[in-house]
Design an enzyme around this catalytic site. Sequence first.
Site, PDB file in Angstrom:
ATOM      1  N   ARG A  86     -45.033  -2.042 -43.244  1.00 54.86           N
ATOM      2  CA  ARG A  86     -45.255  -1.479 -41.908  1.00 54.86           C
ATOM      3  C   ARG A  86     -44.319  -0.290 -41.656  1.00 54.86           C
ATOM      4  NH1 ARG A  86     -47.199  -4.435 -37.600  1.00 54.86           N
ATOM      5  NH2 ARG A  86     -45.486  -3.686 -36.318  1.00 54.86           N
ATOM      6  N   ARG A 117     -40.706   8.294 -46.068  1.00 52.33           N
ATOM      7  CA  ARG A 117     -41.047   9.724 -46.043  1.00 52.33           C
ATOM      8  C   ARG A 117     -40.066  10.533 -46.876  1.00 52.33           C
ATOM      9  NH1 ARG A 117     -41.226   9.172 -39.998  1.00 52.33           N
ATOM     10  NH2 ARG A 117     -43.281   8.295 -39.585  1.00 52.33           N
ATOM     11  N   ARG A 119     -42.964 -17.295 -36.084  1.00 46.68           N
ATOM     12  CA  ARG A 119     -41.572 -17.000 -35.729  1.00 46.68           C
ATOM     13  C   ARG A 119     -41.534 -16.781 -34.229  1.00 46.68           C
ATOM     14  NH1 ARG A 119     -37.458 -18.201 -38.682  1.00 46.68           N
ATOM     15  NH2 ARG A 119     -36.238 -16.296 -38.326  1.00 46.68           N
ATOM     16  N   ARG A 125     -31.930  -6.667 -33.008  1.00 47.85           N
ATOM     17  CA  ARG A 125     -31.937  -5.351 -32.368  1.00 47.85           C
ATOM     18  C   ARG A 125     -31.506  -5.435 -30.913  1.00 47.85           C
ATOM     19  NH1 ARG A 125     -38.420  -4.289 -33.530  1.00 47.85           N
ATOM     20  NH2 ARG A 125     -39.099  -6.345 -32.897  1.00 47.85           N
ATOM     21  N   GLU A 136     -32.066  -9.205 -29.254  1.00 47.15           N
ATOM     22  CA  GLU A 136     -33.200  -9.988 -29.766  1.00 47.15           C
ATOM     23  C   GLU A 136     -32.744 -10.870 -30.926  1.00 47.15           C
ATOM     24  OE1 GLU A 136     -36.765  -7.658 -30.385  1.00 47.15           O
ATOM     25  OE2 GLU A 136     -37.294  -8.847 -32.143  1.00 47.15           O
ATOM     26  N   TYR A 166     -50.869 -10.351 -37.430  1.00 49.92           N
ATOM     27  CA  TYR A 166     -49.746  -9.536 -36.934  1.00 49.92           C
ATOM     28  C   TYR A 166     -50.338  -8.215 -36.412  1.00 49.92           C
ATOM     29  CZ  TYR A 166     -44.961  -7.488 -37.493  1.00 49.92           C
ATOM     30  OH  TYR A 166     -43.729  -6.899 -37.321  1.00 49.92           O
ATOM     31  N   ASP A 168     -50.755  -4.908 -34.013  1.00 44.82           N
ATOM     32  CA  ASP A 168     -50.188  -3.964 -33.056  1.00 44.82           C
ATOM     33  C   ASP A 168     -51.173  -3.889 -31.893  1.00 44.82           C
ATOM     34  OD1 ASP A 168     -47.899  -3.310 -34.457  1.00 44.82           O
ATOM     35  OD2 ASP A 168     -48.908  -1.765 -35.633  1.00 44.82           O
TER      36      ASP A 168
END
Length: 366
Positions: free
Chosen positions: A156, A160, A241, A272, A297, A345, A347
């Site tokens: 995910r 680059r 989870r 995070r 989190e 999962y 988005d």
Amino acid sequence: MTIDAIVAGAGIWGCTVARRLAETGRQVLLLERRAAPGGNVRCETDPQTGIEVHSFGSHIFHTHIPEVWDFARRFADFNGYQHKVLANYKGKTYFLPLGLALINKFFGVELSPGEVAGFMADEARSRALFDAFFRGYTSKQWGKAPEDIDPSVIKRVPVRENWDTNYFNDTNQGIPLAGYNSMFDRMLDHSGITLRCNVEARLENGKFKAGGDELPQSVPVYWSGPIDALFGWKFGRLPWRTLRFEKEILPVRDFQGTAVVNYTEAEVPYTRIHEFKHYHPEDKKTMEAPATVVMREYPAEWKPGDEQYYPVENAESRALAEAYKVEAAKYEGLTAGGRLGEYKYYDMDKSIEAALKATANAKGGV
Ligand code: UDP
């Protein structure tokens, strides 16, 4: 009241389905277990600071699917926020994803785009990078070593060879100017939609029920609750989870200078820190106020009663989900969808896309 369709679960998939069906002239009964629609995209306005807090963790709308972008923009004006994620490793902060900014800072070099592949072909370097930014974070997030999780999860995160520090590859991004809750309110503001909150939909002895009431059995049912719960967990429980959040209001104007900082070391107990005011840079009042809302989190293993956040996809759980899907296919007029209903999962944009597909044949009146 005539009911032409039942939608269970008012998350982004369920709300999209409800809206689409209502727009084809159907009367839709939308049932939601929680007190309000929006699923895990639901937000709350912090009463002390006026900051929009993403109650279930950061949600940034991003998509490259034109139909999804068009659909979402009917219910929200987006503020053009472009998501960046920073990673803190051993006290130093780097720009994710893996690209020139991160690689050059981490190794103290000044590579140009054409030099990245050769430099990173060195196994010790790629291992060092992976261990710093993925191993610890992934073990906290999933409770497993990265080698033991489904490879699609880590894929995910883009890789680059340029200075682009945008976390997503999608050109269309943003946060609803009026907030996510308003987007859901507008989606559900249709004479064909009746929303009932605080009501658990279920299947009992082959009959759909909502709370104590039996529902009309001859109408299509769109189910976006947990697929294993729908069938009384008869083949076993699907693994998830969950997340725990610690919210704090701090008396500072700006705590971390950005919306999300990942803490990639295993030793830091949280994954995070979210600082929500940064999602609304256009809101000068909250941006300049001497107070901010941060949320740490903490991922954890899911147990019954916890909120389901991430499906733990692997061969075994996929087979279990498949068994439930086969069971669902036996019910004429039943469509299971969304993160919980499909065990996927998703988005936000992919969930809308799936809902648009699920209702694509529902054209015209009934
Ligand atoms: N990941 C990581 N380090 C990071 C960010 C992500 O190891 O700093 C891994 C981790 O396994 C995570 C996955 O990449 O679950 C996907 O990350 P993404 O940011 O897409 O997760 P989400 O925002 O959906 O929780």
